[in-house]
Write a protein that holds these residues in place. Structure first.
Motif, mmCIF file in Angstrom:
data_model
loop_
_atom_site.group_PDB
_atom_site.id
_atom_site.type_symbol
_atom_site.label_atom_id
_atom_site.label_comp_id
_atom_site.label_asym_id
_atom_site.label_seq_id
_atom_site.Cartn_x
_atom_site.Cartn_y
_atom_site.Cartn_z
ATOM 1 N N ARG A 21 0.849 -1.190 0.000
ATOM 2 C CA ARG A 21 0.000 0.000 0.000
ATOM 3 C C ARG A 21 0.888 1.244 0.000
ATOM 4 N NH1 ARG A 21 -4.050 0.080 4.657
ATOM 5 N NH2 ARG A 21 -2.159 0.027 5.896
ATOM 6 N N PRO A 22 0.592 2.204 -0.880
ATOM 7 C CA PRO A 22 1.373 3.442 -0.881
ATOM 8 C C PRO A 22 1.255 4.161 0.463
ATOM 9 C CG PRO A 22 -0.048 3.325 -2.811
ATOM 10 C CD PRO A 22 -0.433 2.204 -1.907
ATOM 11 N N LYS A 23 2.344 4.755 0.923
ATOM 12 C CA LYS A 23 2.329 5.482 2.196
ATOM 13 C C LYS A 23 1.727 6.871 2.059
ATOM 14 C CE LYS A 23 6.029 3.164 4.654
ATOM 15 N NZ LYS A 23 7.309 3.327 5.350
ATOM 16 N N GLY A 24 1.689 7.394 0.870
ATOM 17 C CA GLY A 24 1.124 8.726 0.638
ATOM 18 C C GLY A 24 0.114 8.679 -0.491
ATOM 19 N N PRO A 25 -0.392 9.835 -0.860
ATOM 20 C CA PRO A 25 -1.375 9.884 -1.949
ATOM 21 C C PRO A 25 -0.743 9.511 -3.289
ATOM 22 C CG PRO A 25 -0.871 12.097 -1.141
ATOM 23 C CD PRO A 25 -0.138 11.135 -0.267
ATOM 24 N N ILE A 26 -1.494 8.774 -4.088
ATOM 25 C CA ILE A 26 -1.072 8.360 -5.424
ATOM 26 C C ILE A 26 -2.199 8.709 -6.385
ATOM 27 C CG2 ILE A 26 -0.488 6.386 -6.904
ATOM 28 C CD1 ILE A 26 1.678 6.912 -4.907
ATOM 29 N N GLU A 27 -1.880 9.367 -7.484
ATOM 30 C CA GLU A 27 -2.895 9.700 -8.474
ATOM 31 C C GLU A 27 -3.198 8.481 -9.344
ATOM 32 O OE1 GLU A 27 -2.832 13.370 -10.695
ATOM 33 O OE2 GLU A 27 -1.241 14.090 -9.363
ATOM 34 N N THR A 28 -4.470 8.307 -9.656
ATOM 35 C CA THR A 28 -4.884 7.208 -10.512
ATOM 36 C C THR A 28 -4.249 7.352 -11.896
ATOM 37 O OG1 THR A 28 -6.982 7.136 -9.338
ATOM 38 C CG2 THR A 28 -6.908 6.011 -11.450
ATOM 39 N N PHE A 29 -3.755 6.238 -12.434
ATOM 40 C CA PHE A 29 -3.147 6.151 -13.757
ATOM 41 C C PHE A 29 -1.827 6.912 -13.877
ATOM 42 C CE2 PHE A 29 -7.792 5.796 -14.596
ATOM 43 C CZ PHE A 29 -7.796 4.437 -14.862
ATOM 44 N N LYS A 30 -1.191 7.232 -12.771
ATOM 45 C CA LYS A 30 0.118 7.878 -12.797
ATOM 46 C C LYS A 30 1.189 6.840 -12.486
ATOM 47 C CE LYS A 30 -1.050 12.173 -13.468
ATOM 48 N NZ LYS A 30 -0.509 13.061 -14.442
ATOM 49 N N GLN A 31 2.374 7.053 -12.989
ATOM 50 C CA GLN A 31 3.509 6.167 -12.716
ATOM 51 C C GLN A 31 3.831 6.214 -11.222
ATOM 52 O OE1 GLN A 31 4.371 3.937 -14.545
ATOM 53 N NE2 GLN A 31 6.456 4.000 -15.277
ATOM 54 N N THR A 32 3.985 5.047 -10.590
ATOM 55 C CA THR A 32 4.232 5.023 -9.145
ATOM 56 C C THR A 32 5.589 4.412 -8.794
ATOM 57 O OG1 THR A 32 3.096 2.898 -8.928
ATOM 58 C CG2 THR A 32 1.772 4.897 -8.615
ATOM 59 N N GLU A 33 6.472 4.226 -9.761
ATOM 60 C CA GLU A 33 7.793 3.655 -9.467
ATOM 61 C C GLU A 33 8.522 4.534 -8.467
ATOM 62 O OE1 GLU A 33 10.321 2.442 -12.687
ATOM 63 O OE2 GLU A 33 8.573 1.863 -13.868
ATOM 64 N N ALA A 48 7.691 4.985 -5.413
ATOM 65 C CA ALA A 48 6.806 5.451 -4.342
ATOM 66 C C ALA A 48 7.035 4.585 -3.098
ATOM 67 C CB ALA A 48 5.355 5.391 -4.770
ATOM 68 N N SER A 49 7.013 5.190 -1.951
ATOM 69 C CA SER A 49 7.199 4.481 -0.699
ATOM 70 C C SER A 49 5.932 3.678 -0.374
ATOM 71 C CB SER A 49 7.482 5.485 0.413
ATOM 72 O OG SER A 49 7.724 4.810 1.620
ATOM 73 N N THR A 50 6.114 2.401 -0.026
ATOM 74 C CA THR A 50 4.971 1.528 0.284
ATOM 75 C C THR A 50 5.180 0.822 1.607
ATOM 76 O OG1 THR A 50 5.910 -0.374 -0.876
ATOM 77 C CG2 THR A 50 4.499 1.107 -2.174
ATOM 78 N N GLU A 51 4.107 0.217 2.092
ATOM 79 C CA GLU A 51 4.166 -0.606 3.294
ATOM 80 C C GLU A 51 3.361 -1.879 3.058
ATOM 81 O OE1 GLU A 51 2.417 1.605 6.476
ATOM 82 O OE2 GLU A 51 0.614 2.046 5.338
ATOM 83 N N PRO A 52 3.807 -3.011 3.620
ATOM 84 C CA PRO A 52 3.068 -4.255 3.431
ATOM 85 C C PRO A 52 1.769 -4.248 4.230
ATOM 86 C CG PRO A 52 4.952 -4.612 4.875
ATOM 87 C CD PRO A 52 5.020 -3.196 4.400
ATOM 88 N N VAL A 53 0.724 -4.824 3.623
ATOM 89 C CA VAL A 53 -0.581 -4.929 4.275
ATOM 90 C C VAL A 53 -1.046 -6.378 4.170
ATOM 91 C CG1 VAL A 53 -2.985 -4.188 4.197
ATOM 92 C CG2 VAL A 53 -1.173 -2.565 3.672
ATOM 93 N N GLN A 54 -1.402 -6.969 5.291
ATOM 94 C CA GLN A 54 -1.911 -8.344 5.331
ATOM 95 C C GLN A 54 -3.341 -8.361 4.807
ATOM 96 O OE1 GLN A 54 0.046 -10.957 6.451
ATOM 97 N NE2 GLN A 54 -1.533 -12.363 5.782
ATOM 98 N N ILE A 55 -3.642 -9.236 3.853
ATOM 99 C CA ILE A 55 -4.987 -9.380 3.299
ATOM 100 C C ILE A 55 -5.643 -10.588 3.980
ATOM 101 C CG2 ILE A 55 -6.347 -9.780 1.207
ATOM 102 C CD1 ILE A 55 -4.850 -7.079 1.288
#
Length: 83
Positions: A43-55, A57-64
């Motif tokens: 999951r991204p740690k901050g806001p991410i725009e839809t359909f934008k490149q996210t390479e 981007a800082s993320t964190e693991p989320v258990q599903i």
């Protein structure tokens, strides 16, 4: 009250109601195989725009803990079948 739900339980109940309304037949049997195929997602740690490149981007693991796969067989009155 029913616990955590995903698309099969949430949208699936409305879909079954619609099929019963369209066909005029009641559901008599249901067999479902639900599973969690991807147990940890990023999951991204901050806001991410839809359909934008996210390479980068800082993320964190989320258990599903809910299903992300479902295979369902249905039997309706009069021998009508669905899947």
């Amino acid at each position: 009250m029913g616990g955590a739900l995903r698309a099969v339980a949430d949208i699936g109940t409305h879909w079954l109601d619609l099929i019963g309304w369209i066909t005029g037949r009641q559901l008599t049997e249901l067999c479902a195989d639900l599973a969690t195929v991807i147990p940890v997602r990023q999951r991204p740690k901050g806001p991410i725009e839809t359909f934008k490149q996210t390479e980068g981007a800082s993320t964190e693991p989320v258990q599903i803990t809910t299903d992300d796969y479902g295979s369902i067989l249905l039997h309706f009155e009069g021998g009508l079948r669905g899947y």
